[in-house]
Design a protein around this motif. Structure first.
Motif, PDB file in Angstrom:
ATOM      1  N   SER A 150       0.834  -1.209   0.000  1.00 21.65           N
ATOM      2  CA  SER A 150       0.000   0.000   0.000  1.00 21.65           C
ATOM      3  C   SER A 150       0.863   1.251   0.000  1.00 21.65           C
ATOM      4  O   SER A 150       0.567   2.227  -0.689  1.00 21.65           O
ATOM      5  CB  SER A 150      -0.925   0.009   1.224  1.00 21.65           C
ATOM      6  N   LEU A 151       1.954   1.222   0.782  1.00 16.45           N
ATOM      7  CA  LEU A 151       2.848   2.378   0.835  1.00 16.45           C
ATOM      8  C   LEU A 151       3.511   2.612  -0.515  1.00 16.45           C
ATOM      9  O   LEU A 151       3.671   3.749  -0.953  1.00 16.45           O
ATOM     10  CB  LEU A 151       3.913   2.179   1.916  1.00 16.45           C
ATOM     11  N   SER A 152       3.894   1.527  -1.184  1.00 13.09           N
ATOM     12  CA  SER A 152       4.556   1.677  -2.481  1.00 13.09           C
ATOM     13  C   SER A 152       3.589   2.161  -3.551  1.00 13.09           C
ATOM     14  O   SER A 152       3.999   2.735  -4.553  1.00 13.09           O
ATOM     15  CB  SER A 152       5.187   0.349  -2.919  1.00 13.09           C
ATOM     16  N   ASN A 153       2.279   1.934  -3.324  1.00 17.35           N
ATOM     17  CA  ASN A 153       1.273   2.381  -4.286  1.00 17.35           C
ATOM     18  C   ASN A 153       0.793   3.800  -4.016  1.00 17.35           C
ATOM     19  O   ASN A 153      -0.052   4.319  -4.732  1.00 17.35           O
ATOM     20  CB  ASN A 153       0.062   1.439  -4.269  1.00 17.35           C
ATOM     21  N   GLN A 154       1.331   4.443  -2.969  1.00 20.85           N
ATOM     22  CA  GLN A 154       0.931   5.808  -2.674  1.00 20.85           C
ATOM     23  C   GLN A 154       1.418   6.744  -3.762  1.00 20.85           C
ATOM     24  O   GLN A 154       2.284   6.409  -4.565  1.00 20.85           O
ATOM     25  CB  GLN A 154       1.514   6.255  -1.329  1.00 20.85           C
ATOM     26  N   GLU A 155       0.877   7.947  -3.758  1.00 18.53           N
ATOM     27  CA  GLU A 155       1.338   8.953  -4.695  1.00 18.53           C
ATOM     28  C   GLU A 155       2.839   9.152  -4.521  1.00 18.53           C
ATOM     29  O   GLU A 155       3.375   9.041  -3.419  1.00 18.53           O
ATOM     30  CB  GLU A 155       0.591  10.264  -4.454  1.00 18.53           C
ATOM     31  N   PHE A 156       3.498   9.488  -5.615  1.00 23.66           N
ATOM     32  CA  PHE A 156       4.959   9.566  -5.653  1.00 23.66           C
ATOM     33  C   PHE A 156       5.550  10.297  -4.459  1.00 23.66           C
ATOM     34  O   PHE A 156       6.462   9.804  -3.788  1.00 23.66           O
ATOM     35  CB  PHE A 156       5.394  10.249  -6.956  1.00 23.66           C
ATOM     36  N   PHE A 158       4.554  10.918  -1.525  1.00 24.12           N
ATOM     37  CA  PHE A 158       4.323  10.373  -0.187  1.00 24.12           C
ATOM     38  C   PHE A 158       5.063   9.051   0.040  1.00 24.12           C
ATOM     39  O   PHE A 158       5.125   8.568   1.164  1.00 24.12           O
ATOM     40  CB  PHE A 158       2.826  10.142   0.048  1.00 24.12           C
ATOM     41  N   GLN A 159       5.606   8.452  -1.002  1.00 25.35           N
ATOM     42  CA  GLN A 159       6.256   7.147  -0.880  1.00 25.35           C
ATOM     43  C   GLN A 159       7.523   7.248  -0.033  1.00 25.35           C
ATOM     44  O   GLN A 159       8.358   8.128  -0.248  1.00 25.35           O
ATOM     45  CB  GLN A 159       6.611   6.602  -2.264  1.00 25.35           C
ATOM     46  N   LEU A 160       7.661   6.329   0.928  1.00 26.81           N
ATOM     47  CA  LEU A 160       8.838   6.317   1.792  1.00 26.81           C
ATOM     48  C   LEU A 160      10.033   5.711   1.066  1.00 26.81           C
ATOM     49  O   LEU A 160       9.888   4.804   0.248  1.00 26.81           O
ATOM     50  CB  LEU A 160       8.551   5.516   3.064  1.00 26.81           C
ATOM     51  N   LEU A 161      11.220   6.227   1.385  1.00 24.21           N
ATOM     52  CA  LEU A 161      12.462   5.741   0.793  1.00 24.21           C
ATOM     53  C   LEU A 161      13.142   4.796   1.775  1.00 24.21           C
ATOM     54  O   LEU A 161      13.586   5.210   2.853  1.00 24.21           O
ATOM     55  CB  LEU A 161      13.374   6.922   0.463  1.00 24.21           C
ATOM     56  N   THR A 212      11.596   2.654  12.077  1.00 19.32           N
ATOM     57  CA  THR A 212      12.701   3.508  11.640  1.00 19.32           C
ATOM     58  C   THR A 212      12.164   4.682  10.839  1.00 19.32           C
ATOM     59  O   THR A 212      11.344   4.493   9.939  1.00 19.32           O
ATOM     60  CB  THR A 212      13.689   2.715  10.766  1.00 19.32           C
ATOM     61  N   PHE A 213      12.635   5.885  11.154  1.00 21.39           N
ATOM     62  CA  PHE A 213      12.159   7.056  10.421  1.00 21.39           C
ATOM     63  C   PHE A 213      12.743   7.070   9.014  1.00 21.39           C
ATOM     64  O   PHE A 213      13.943   6.862   8.822  1.00 21.39           O
ATOM     65  CB  PHE A 213      12.542   8.352  11.141  1.00 21.39           C
ATOM     66  N   ARG A 214      11.876   7.330   8.032  1.00 15.39           N
ATOM     67  CA  ARG A 214      12.297   7.399   6.631  1.00 15.39           C
ATOM     68  C   ARG A 214      11.803   8.693   5.998  1.00 15.39           C
ATOM     69  O   ARG A 214      10.688   9.145   6.267  1.00 15.39           O
ATOM     70  CB  ARG A 214      11.720   6.226   5.822  1.00 15.39           C
ATOM     71  N   LEU A 215      12.622   9.275   5.144  1.00 22.96           N
ATOM     72  CA  LEU A 215      12.156  10.374   4.303  1.00 22.96           C
ATOM     73  C   LEU A 215      11.234   9.810   3.230  1.00 22.96           C
ATOM     74  O   LEU A 215      11.388   8.663   2.803  1.00 22.96           O
ATOM     75  CB  LEU A 215      13.332  11.063   3.611  1.00 22.96           C
ATOM     76  N   ASN A 216      10.279  10.612   2.782  1.00 25.27           N
ATOM     77  CA  ASN A 216       9.551  10.242   1.572  1.00 25.27           C
ATOM     78  C   ASN A 216      10.184  10.977   0.389  1.00 25.27           C
ATOM     79  O   ASN A 216      11.161  11.723   0.554  1.00 25.27           O
ATOM     80  CB  ASN A 216       8.049  10.525   1.706  1.00 25.27           C
ATOM     81  N   ASN A 226      22.105  14.265  -0.890  1.00 23.10           N
ATOM     82  CA  ASN A 226      22.437  13.559  -2.130  1.00 23.10           C
ATOM     83  C   ASN A 226      21.182  12.884  -2.676  1.00 23.10           C
ATOM     84  O   ASN A 226      20.902  11.724  -2.375  1.00 23.10           O
ATOM     85  CB  ASN A 226      23.538  12.527  -1.863  1.00 23.10           C
ATOM     86  N   ILE A 227      20.425  13.601  -3.481  1.00 19.52           N
ATOM     87  CA  ILE A 227      19.166  13.074  -4.018  1.00 19.52           C
ATOM     88  C   ILE A 227      19.423  11.924  -4.988  1.00 19.52           C
ATOM     89  O   ILE A 227      18.631  10.985  -5.082  1.00 19.52           O
ATOM     90  CB  ILE A 227      18.368  14.200  -4.707  1.00 19.52           C
ATOM     91  N   GLU A 228      20.545  11.961  -5.689  1.00 18.19           N
ATOM     92  CA  GLU A 228      20.853  10.910  -6.662  1.00 18.19           C
ATOM     93  C   GLU A 228      20.928   9.533  -6.003  1.00 18.19           C
ATOM     94  O   GLU A 228      20.688   8.517  -6.659  1.00 18.19           O
ATOM     95  CB  GLU A 228      22.166  11.235  -7.366  1.00 18.19           C
ATOM     96  N   LYS A 229      21.239   9.497  -4.719  1.00 16.69           N
ATOM     97  CA  LYS A 229      21.322   8.237  -3.971  1.00 16.69           C
ATOM     98  C   LYS A 229      20.018   7.453  -4.047  1.00 16.69           C
ATOM     99  O   LYS A 229      20.009   6.222  -3.994  1.00 16.69           O
ATOM    100  CB  LYS A 229      21.666   8.558  -2.513  1.00 16.69           C
ATOM    101  N   PHE A 230      18.886   8.170  -4.193  1.00 14.40           N
ATOM    102  CA  PHE A 230      17.573   7.525  -4.142  1.00 14.40           C
ATOM    103  C   PHE A 230      16.970   7.281  -5.528  1.00 14.40           C
ATOM    104  O   PHE A 230      15.804   6.895  -5.641  1.00 14.40           O
ATOM    105  CB  PHE A 230      16.621   8.382  -3.302  1.00 14.40           C
ATOM    106  N   ASN A 231      17.759   7.519  -6.575  1.00 12.85           N
ATOM    107  CA  ASN A 231      17.309   7.262  -7.951  1.00 12.85           C
ATOM    108  C   ASN A 231      16.027   8.012  -8.303  1.00 12.85           C
ATOM    109  O   ASN A 231      15.158   7.495  -9.012  1.00 12.85           O
ATOM    110  CB  ASN A 231      17.112   5.754  -8.185  1.00 12.85           C
ATOM    111  N   ILE A 232      15.898   9.223  -7.788  1.00 12.06           N
ATOM    112  CA  ILE A 232      14.763  10.074  -8.148  1.00 12.06           C
ATOM    113  C   ILE A 232      15.139  10.856  -9.404  1.00 12.06           C
ATOM    114  O   ILE A 232      16.250  11.373  -9.509  1.00 12.06           O
ATOM    115  CB  ILE A 232      14.415  11.048  -7.001  1.00 12.06           C
ATOM    116  N   GLU A 233      14.213  10.927 -10.345  1.00  8.47           N
ATOM    117  CA  GLU A 233      14.477  11.662 -11.589  1.00  8.47           C
ATOM    118  C   GLU A 233      14.425  13.162 -11.306  1.00  8.47           C
ATOM    119  O   GLU A 233      13.400  13.814 -11.470  1.00  8.47           O
ATOM    120  CB  GLU A 233      13.448  11.275 -12.655  1.00  8.47           C
TER     121      GLU A 233
END
Length: 487
Positions: A150-156, A158-161, A212-216, A226-233
């Motif tokens: 469900s978390l992975s299907n959330q809007e972009f 809001f998705q946790l990394l 564990t606390f995660r950024l979305n 380092n945003i590139e670490k998370f493979n975000i376009e």
């Protein structure tokens, strides 16, 4: 996100297990922030009949957990046990993928229970358990998979990394965010809270199932070192071209910085690569850039907030040509938006609601949904045509057409483009001379200044050198003579 779980079973056979499941899930550190369990015997509402109560519980639930043992259960007027009837209702109301059956291993089972199991096998999935400990472990395993899905299907945004934490936050980006917030209720909430609490209030992250606390994704885009670490376009290409084509680049800056650092880089690049003229109007010097900065920045923020981050290998393009500026972002307008109704849409439509919501609480965005109109107004006030909007194949483009080398005095001079000459210590002679230098392109030598204002050469030298030191004119030596002018 809260997942509401409905527990269904023969109450007599699984009375203790039902209570234990609820207790275990709602006290477990992994599940207590995500799960709300409904068991009929603990949710008897006085204002509702028993049937209305369990039907409301089913209707409000996201997940159905069915327990089957040896006994089928009491048969109701409809010919079904409570468990099978509840399963039938949930199947009609909800997605069958949200149904989880757990069947207790047994050598003795009533015929109706066997028939029910055969029906389940053809309709949905199930697991066998042998004791209560195994049952609870299997339920937790199934719910964890369901919640993660469900978390992975959330809007972009809001998705946790999964690999993120507060350690990924850039202090500079966080300071810039705090400096930019212009919404008192949020400022009041922040107070002296710890980092995790602050980011959760801002909807930039939360704890996952492991605690564990995660950024979305929004948190990473606003704050990650380092945003590139998370493979975000996330890349913005800032380019200044020579002329009106892409044949030759004069300057470029490619950046993947978090939003507010990126906006600083963008502003620096913008002022470095556009022309700024000026006029003297009375006792004020008015700087006139080719384009109104607020309009261009609004378009850049719109691109960051509304682009489609699912396009692989894509980036935002900010291109300055001699005659125009183009900002191109990945993704098309969302329905019902069209180029023809961009200025008139009454209800804002957002692809990235979380990102837009936080931007709207900052000094960079006045009212959600009003950006297009503000861009048009700013261009009109600057004597320029309204921006051109193009909804292309997989991209959205904004074109700002420039003044073609002309100096157009704006309807309203922006405060930060106006210099009060009386406040920089200029005398009347200097103000009159500066007015002619700027407006009439006059070049002054010491001799010309002395003759025009009837002062000594030493006074003219002192006045003109002072203008140069204050950055108001340029000093140039030619044939042993000093000239003072502006380009």
């Amino acid at each position: 996100m809260t997942v509401k779980v409905f527990i269904s079973s023969n109450q007599n056979e699984f009375f203790e297990e039902r209570k234990l499941i609820k207790k275990e899930l709602e006290s477990d550190s992994m599940f207590k922030n995500y799960v709300d369990v409904f068991v009929f015997e603990e949710n008897e509402a006085r204002s509702l009949s028993p049937q209305e109560n369990f039907i409301e519980g089913l209707y409000n639930s996201d997940v159905y957990i069915g327990l089957i043992g040896s006994s089928y259960g009491d048969i109701k007027d409809n010919g079904l046990s409570s468990t099978e009837y509840e399963y039938e209702i949930f199947s009609r109301l909800k997605n069958k993928q949200n149904i989880y059956f757990f069947i207790k291993d047994s050598n003795e089972r009533e015929d109706k229970a066997l028939d029910f199991i055969e029906r389940i096998k053809s309709d949905t999935s199930f697991k066998i358990f042998h004791n209560t400990v195994e049952l609870i472990e299997e339920i937790k395993r199934s719910l964890k998979a369901h919640i993660n899905q469900s978390l992975s299907n959330q809007e972009f945004d809001f998705q946790l990394l999964a690999e993120s934490s507060c350690d990924d936050v850039s202090k500079e980006a966080l300071d810039l965010l705090f400096d930019s917030i212009d919404y008192q209720p949020i400022l009041d909430l922040l107070g002296n809270r710890d980092m995790e609490s602050i980011l959760e209030i801002l909807s930039l992250g939360k704890k996952d199932l492991s605690g564990t606390f995660r950024l979305n994704n929004a948190g990473a885009l606003f704050l990650a070192e380092n945003i590139e670490k998370f493979n975000i376009e996330h890349e913005v290409k800032l380019v200044r071209f020579k002329g009106n084509t892409k044949l030759e680049m004069i300057d470029k800056c490619y950046t993947t910085s978090p939003f507010f650092i990126l906006l600083k880089e963008f502003e620096h690049f913008y002022w470095k690569n556009i022309k700024v003229g000026s006029v003297i109007n009375g006792l004020r010097r008015v700087n006139i850039p080719e384009y109104p900065f607020n309009a261009i920045r609004e378009a850049m923020i719109n691109a960051l907030a509304h682009r489609d981050y699912s396009f692989k290998g894509s980036f935002i393009q900010f291109y300055i040509y001699d005659d125009r500026i183009e900002i191109i972002s990945p993704g098309n307008l969302l329905y019902p938006l069209k180029v023809s109704n961009l200025k008139n849409i009454e209800v804002p439509v957002h692809r990235n609601k979380n990102i837009c919501n936080l931007f709207s609480k900052t000094i960079f965005m006045e009212h959600v949904g009003s950006g297009i109109q503000r861009m048009c107004d700013e261009m009109r006030k600057s004597g320029l045509r309204e921006p051109e909007f193009i909804n292309g194949e997989g991209f959205f483009k904004v074109i700002f057409w420039g003044p073609n080398g002309k100096l157009i005095y704006p309807e309203e001079a922006v405060d930060n483009n106006v210099l009060d000459l009386t406040k920089v210590g200029l005398n009347d002679r200097q103000i009159r001379a500066l007015s002619r230098i700027v407006n009439e392109k006059v070049k002054y030598s010491y001799e010309r200044y002395s003759n025009e204002f009837d002062v000594s050469k030493s006074t003219s030298k002192r006045d003109l050198n002072d203008l140069a030191k204050k950055g108001l004119v340029i000093e140039n030596k030619s044939n042993r003579r000093n000239y003072y002018f502006v380009e």
